[in-house]
Design a protein around this motif. Structure first.
Motif, PDB file in Angstrom:
ATOM      1  N   LEU A 700       0.803  -1.237   0.125  1.00 13.30           N
ATOM      2  CA  LEU A 700      -0.046  -0.088  -0.175  1.00 13.30           C
ATOM      3  C   LEU A 700       0.736   1.211  -0.054  1.00 13.30           C
ATOM      4  O   LEU A 700       0.567   2.297  -0.907  1.00 13.30           O
ATOM      5  N   ARG A 701       1.925   1.276   0.741  1.00 11.91           N
ATOM      6  CA  ARG A 701       2.933   2.577   0.988  1.00 11.91           C
ATOM      7  C   ARG A 701       3.364   2.463  -0.367  1.00 11.91           C
ATOM      8  O   ARG A 701       3.317   3.830  -0.957  1.00 11.91           O
ATOM      9  N   LYS A 702       3.801   1.812  -1.200  1.00 12.90           N
ATOM     10  CA  LYS A 702       4.551   1.749  -2.386  1.00 12.90           C
ATOM     11  C   LYS A 702       3.548   2.164  -3.391  1.00 12.90           C
ATOM     12  O   LYS A 702       3.720   3.179  -4.313  1.00 12.90           O
ATOM     13  N   PHE A 703       2.341   1.552  -3.343  1.00 14.54           N
ATOM     14  CA  PHE A 703       1.231   2.222  -4.238  1.00 14.54           C
ATOM     15  C   PHE A 703       0.776   3.537  -4.231  1.00 14.54           C
ATOM     16  O   PHE A 703       0.656   4.270  -5.082  1.00 14.54           O
ATOM     17  N   GLY A 704       0.766   3.986  -2.859  1.00 17.03           N
ATOM     18  CA  GLY A 704       0.423   5.469  -2.664  1.00 17.03           C
ATOM     19  C   GLY A 704       1.501   6.284  -3.243  1.00 17.03           C
ATOM     20  O   GLY A 704       1.246   7.490  -3.755  1.00 17.03           O
ATOM     21  N   GLU A 705       3.020   6.042  -3.084  1.00 18.78           N
ATOM     22  CA  GLU A 705       3.915   6.652  -3.937  1.00 18.78           C
ATOM     23  C   GLU A 705       3.905   6.836  -5.328  1.00 18.78           C
ATOM     24  O   GLU A 705       4.230   7.988  -5.930  1.00 18.78           O
ATOM     25  N   ILE A 706       3.589   5.658  -6.088  1.00 21.89           N
ATOM     26  CA  ILE A 706       3.287   5.607  -7.406  1.00 21.89           C
ATOM     27  C   ILE A 706       2.317   6.647  -7.679  1.00 21.89           C
ATOM     28  O   ILE A 706       2.262   7.504  -8.652  1.00 21.89           O
ATOM     29  N   THR A 707       1.013   6.342  -6.841  1.00 23.75           N
ATOM     30  CA  THR A 707       0.047   7.465  -7.470  1.00 23.75           C
ATOM     31  C   THR A 707       0.189   8.837  -7.110  1.00 23.75           C
ATOM     32  O   THR A 707       0.164   9.793  -8.098  1.00 23.75           O
ATOM     33  N   GLU A 708       1.174   9.121  -6.147  1.00 26.70           N
ATOM     34  CA  GLU A 708       1.655  10.636  -5.951  1.00 26.70           C
ATOM     35  C   GLU A 708       2.313  11.231  -7.085  1.00 26.70           C
ATOM     36  O   GLU A 708       2.240  12.313  -7.462  1.00 26.70           O
ATOM     37  N   LYS A 709       3.163  10.265  -7.485  1.00 23.58           N
ATOM     38  CA  LYS A 709       4.015  10.752  -8.605  1.00 23.58           C
ATOM     39  C   LYS A 709       3.260  11.125  -9.922  1.00 23.58           C
ATOM     40  O   LYS A 709       3.496  11.917 -10.421  1.00 23.58           O
ATOM     41  N   CYS A 710       2.345  10.295 -10.251  1.00 24.56           N
ATOM     42  CA  CYS A 710       1.432  10.301 -11.446  1.00 24.56           C
ATOM     43  C   CYS A 710       0.746  11.588 -11.232  1.00 24.56           C
ATOM     44  O   CYS A 710       0.383  12.175 -12.322  1.00 24.56           O
ATOM     45  N   LEU A 711       0.441  12.119 -10.006  1.00 22.88           N
ATOM     46  CA  LEU A 711      -0.616  13.035  -9.962  1.00 22.88           C
ATOM     47  C   LEU A 711       0.083  14.447  -9.378  1.00 22.88           C
ATOM     48  O   LEU A 711      -0.404  15.465  -9.195  1.00 22.88           O
ATOM     49  N   LYS A 712       1.582  14.498  -9.955  1.00 24.58           N
ATOM     50  CA  LYS A 712       2.373  15.703  -9.724  1.00 24.58           C
ATOM     51  C   LYS A 712       1.823  16.977 -10.604  1.00 24.58           C
ATOM     52  O   LYS A 712       1.220  16.766 -11.722  1.00 24.58           O
ATOM     53  N   PRO A 713       1.384  18.169 -10.067  1.00 25.30           N
ATOM     54  CA  PRO A 713       0.971  19.303 -10.749  1.00 25.30           C
ATOM     55  C   PRO A 713       1.428  19.552 -11.957  1.00 25.30           C
ATOM     56  O   PRO A 713       0.820  19.896 -13.158  1.00 25.30           O
ATOM     57  N   GLN A 714       3.059  19.386 -12.144  1.00 20.62           N
ATOM     58  CA  GLN A 714       3.779  19.601 -13.295  1.00 20.62           C
ATOM     59  C   GLN A 714       4.117  18.354 -13.849  1.00 20.62           C
ATOM     60  O   GLN A 714       4.644  17.532 -13.429  1.00 20.62           O
ATOM     61  N   GLY A 715       3.845  18.100 -15.166  1.00 18.55           N
ATOM     62  CA  GLY A 715       4.195  17.091 -16.156  1.00 18.55           C
ATOM     63  C   GLY A 715       5.752  16.659 -15.869  1.00 18.55           C
ATOM     64  O   GLY A 715       5.862  15.492 -16.091  1.00 18.55           O
ATOM     65  N   ALA A 716       6.557  17.563 -15.973  1.00 16.92           N
ATOM     66  CA  ALA A 716       7.777  17.071 -16.039  1.00 16.92           C
ATOM     67  C   ALA A 716       8.171  16.245 -14.749  1.00 16.92           C
ATOM     68  O   ALA A 716       9.388  15.651 -14.573  1.00 16.92           O
ATOM     69  N   ASP A 717       7.447  16.524 -13.649  1.00 16.67           N
ATOM     70  CA  ASP A 717       7.605  15.750 -12.443  1.00 16.67           C
ATOM     71  C   ASP A 717       7.290  14.358 -12.272  1.00 16.67           C
ATOM     72  O   ASP A 717       7.523  13.619 -11.245  1.00 16.67           O
ATOM     73  N   ARG A 718       6.252  14.070 -13.177  1.00 18.26           N
ATOM     74  CA  ARG A 718       5.756  12.793 -13.278  1.00 18.26           C
ATOM     75  C   ARG A 718       6.558  11.585 -14.053  1.00 18.26           C
ATOM     76  O   ARG A 718       7.499  11.948 -14.710  1.00 18.26           O
TER      77      ARG A 718
END
Length: 792
Positions: A700-718
């Motif tokens: 669950l922790r790893k899944f949350g990290e993945i999701t947070e990366k995908c939802l970064k406001p700036q596309g370059a950070d995803r």
């Protein structure tokens, strides 16, 4: 008109409602009865003590003495009468060939306030009939009061202000919302109610309302005095968002959200009065409406010199299939003063044409009987002639059933050969593809049993989807275009061109297509288990049988996410810049009989890397999944798909839609809600209740990290989709970690050292595997090696 009463009733000094029981006036109430409130509550206005009810179709006829644009209001207030209640009414209302209300009821309305429906229509001089139509023989219709008055000249300026141009003479509008942004509830000179905007702000709710002293300048827009459109108080209050000289802002934009009809046409009217510019042209701001409309607003364009000149803008906008319409304003990058503001907003829905046929009045029974007799005799003769003709034709030609069905579908629904030719010419690009996938209409009709409604399995933006069986026995999904759904020829062409070039285990395959006559049909491989969304939200089976509550396990969900990510990665890494899906959502991820995930629906896809200097004014996507950076800049990248996929990941975890109605503002938007709990480190608080106790905490922790990366406001950070694939595979491996090993890790490893256990996977070179053949076998081998190294 004070309906059902023989006395007049005043609401204010200017509005006097005439009792319609008085026969001295130029209107007719039709075949109806008047009823009276037997026990009116204290404070209820006398206007709502009576009503007129209709048990049969009948018109309320008004005598109009001046052709023009009219505002028509219908007042409804439920009360009890003679052991019945007006809340039991269910009916339709039609006027001027428009369906004003459909299946209307006040059952859930307040007993303290009336329901008022407001319409704008162009009415010609003469009799104007408003038809009240009970839903069936057991129901009735009613109305308490009616208003109809001519609007100020050019209230709607045909072909001048609306974008695209609007001809109100051919349209009818129903008021949905009238908002005083930043101000209080007020009424205007046309007795229209303006309500505050606080309940409609989706985020940035702490943006404070602003106002300025003084009076707005009197101005003219075209031939229209704007003060007649909205009261001064609307133009004196506003909400704004600004960016300081350092480029920072607590709220980069303000967004309002409204419930609207799905896939409907709306007239949107914005009210602005610029108190912020120091000179003309210093303030410009961006307006975005849902996902399909963007505009730069310049309050000082068109030769306006005064900074406090009231203006309004009309736009014709289509809603999507989400049931919501959002409005967002943000400072424009080209503006010298980085600020955006809005004073007022109106939303009006275009009313559809009525299918109701006006009944013939004033005919004697003798005449009616004569007409029925003549019609019956003519019909009998016609039937005999047709039977004889058909028998002769069958003997001579003996056409096969498929060809009869084909002609019926090509020309039998009011479609002319000329219109068929026009559609065929427009679809020439599809025909010229020379694909071997083209199928005949007769073959598709046979596969779907003439589009049998019993075989209907879904409906989307392109049209209805049917289950079919080809002659070979292969099961297929047949998607038939329907122009009323919004998508059409461009999406049809795109789908064929994209799917004819690609093939992947995790992408739905195109079996064939048909473009005969007016038909645009796409045929896909059949996916036995429907869409991912169906399995996340349909809990009927779980409620019936608690033993199946965990049938859709966390492991299965992770595997579905991994498969979908692989399909998207394959799209993004193709030649010529790859393909951007542009509509990634849970309904477009389908599952086959083995629950293998396949990405579907490529009608909005775009091929090739976009020109960074080119900005498209046409936003594509679905509300709730749309990349905020794409929404703000109108520049598309593959990271827009990554953001949408991040929303899907949260859906999979929480089993709820991206946008919901909720009294708790923070719960409305799934992304905001999920990221709040992710940053709090308590994502487990919002997971699907069916998963509670079944998810490994590390997974669950790893899944949350993945999701947070995908939802970064700036596309370059995803991350890119390959990164997402690897992270999801790792989350799956963590889920499958034996319980005794997990317990050992928990007892000997701190939280910090657990975090340090993740980088070995992340530091692997992604180039060591073939990009287009990222397989489960390869990934499993890699993670097996990781487990060996970890155990050492």
């Amino acid at each position: 008109m004070n309906c059902g009463s023989n006395t007049d009733s005043k609401l204010d000094d200017l509005r006097n409602f005439v009792g319609d029981e008085n026969s001295n006036h130029s209107f007719s109430v039709g075949k109806s009865n008047s009823v009276q409130n037997e026990n009116p509550l204290p404070g209820i206005l006398p206007l709502y003590h009576t009503a007129r009810i209709y048990t049969k179709i009948s018109p309320y006829m008004l005598n109009i003495t001046q052709t023009g644009s009219y505002l028509v209001r219908l007042h409804f207030f439920p009360f009890s009468f003679k052991k019945s209640h007006l809340a039991d009414a269910l009916f339709n209302v039609s006027a001027s060939n428009f369906s004003l209300l459909s299946n209307f009821s006040v059952r859930n309305s307040s007993t303290e306030f009336p329901v008022i429906k407001e319409f704008f229509l162009t009415i010609a001089e003469g009799n104007f009939d408003i038809y009240f139509i009970p839903a069936d023989e057991t129901r009735f219709a009613f109305v308490n009061a009616i208003e109809a008055f001519v609007l100020p000249q050019n209230f709607f300026i045909d072909n001048l202000t609306a974008i695209p141009p609007l001809r109100t003479i051919d349209a009818a509008l129903r008021t949905l919302y009238r908002i005083n942004v930043g101000g209080p509830e007020v009424n205007d000179s046309l007795w229209r109610n303006w309500v505050p905007d606080n309940d409609f702000v989706t985020f940035g709710s702490s943006v404070k309302a602003s106002s300025y002293d003084g009076e707005p300048q009197e101005s003219r827009q075209g031939r229209l005095v704007v003060k007649e459109i909205a009261p001064d108080v609307v133009y004196k209050t506003y909400k704004k968002v600004s960016i300081d000289t350092n480029g920072s802002s607590n709220f980069p934009n303000i967004t309002w959200r409204f419930n609207v009809s799905k896939e409907a046409r709306h007239l949107v009217r914005l009210h602005v009065c610029d108190p912020l510019s120091v000179s003309p042209g210093t303030v410009k701001f961006d307006l975005n409406i849902s996902t399909n409309f963007s505009k730069v607003i310049d309050p000082n364009s068109g030769g306006v010199s005064d900074m406090r000149t009231p203006l309004f803008y009309d736009y014709v906008v289509f809603s999507d299939d989400s049931g919501y319409m959002s409005f967002s304003i943000a400072p424009n990058e080209m503006s010298s003063v980085k600020v955006a503001f809005l004073n007022g907003l109106e939303i009006m829905e275009f009313v559809g044409n009525s299918t109701f046929e006006v009944p013939v009045e004033h005919e004697t029974r003798k005449h009616i009987a004569l007409k029925i007799g003549l019609a019956g005799g003519a019909a009998l003769i016609l039937v005999l002639v047709l039977l004889l003709s058909v028998c002769l034709r069958l003997r001579r030609l003996k056409p096969i059933k498929a060809l009869i069905l084909k002609n019926e579908f090509l020309y039998g629904r009011g479609r002319s050969p000329s219109s068929t030719t026009k559609r065929t010419e427009n679809a020439s690009i599809v025909t010229n593809l020379n694909l071997k996938l083209k199928m005949s209409l007769a073959e598709i009709l046979a596969a779907t049993e003439n589009f049998n409604p019993k075989l209907l399995i879904g409906e989307g933006g392109f049209g209805k989807v049917y289950k079919g069986t080809l002659e070979s026995g292969k099961k297929v999904a047949v998607k038939r275009s329907d122009s009323s759904h919004g998508q059409g020829l461009p999406e049809f062409q795109t789908e064929i061109m994209v799917l004819s070039k690609i093939q992947h285990r995790h992408l739905v395959s195109l079996v064939g297509y048909c473009d005969e006559g007016l038909e645009m049909i796409l045929v896909y491989e059949f996916m036995e288990n429907g869409s991912l969304r169906d399995h996340l939200y349909d809990r009927k089976e779980c409620l019936k049988n608690p033993s199946v509550e965990t049938a859709f396990t966390w492991k299965q969900r992770l595997e579905i996410c991994i498969g979908s990510a692989k399909g998207l990665h394959y799209l993004h890494t193709g030649p010529d810049g790859g393909i951007f899906h542009r509509d990634v959502k849970s309904t477009n991820i389908l599952l086959d009989e083995h629950y293998v995930a396949k990405v579907a629906d490529f009608g909005l896809s775009q091929s090739g890397m976009p020109d960074p200097d080119h900005i498209s004014m046409s936003l594509k996507g679905s509300f709730g999944y749309l990349d905020p950076e794409y929404f703000r800049t109108l520049q598309l990248t593959n990271k827009s798909d990554v953001y949408s996929f991040g929303v899907v990941l949260l859906e999979v975890l929480c089993a709820r839609p991206p946008i919901v109605n909720s009294k708790q503002r923070e719960e409305i938007n799934l992304v905001e809600w999920g990221m709040f709990w992710q940053k709090e480190g308590q994502l487990e608080k919002i997971i699907d209740p069916l998963l509670v106790g079944h998810i490994n905490q590390n997974s669950l922790r790893k899944f949350g990290e993945i999701t947070e990366k995908c939802l970064k406001p700036q596309g370059a950070d995803r991350p890119n989709m390959l990164d997402v694939c690897w992270d999801l595979e790792y989350a799956l491996q963590l889920q499958q970690t034996p319980a005794h090993r997990e317990a050992h890790e928990d007892s000997t490893t701190t939280a910090a050292s657990t975090d340090l256990a993740l980088p070995p996977m992340q530091n692997l070179s992604y180039n060591m595997f073939p990009v287009d053949d990222y397989s489960d076998t390869t990934a499993s081998a890699v993670f097996s090696q990781l487990r060996v190294n970890d155990s050492r």
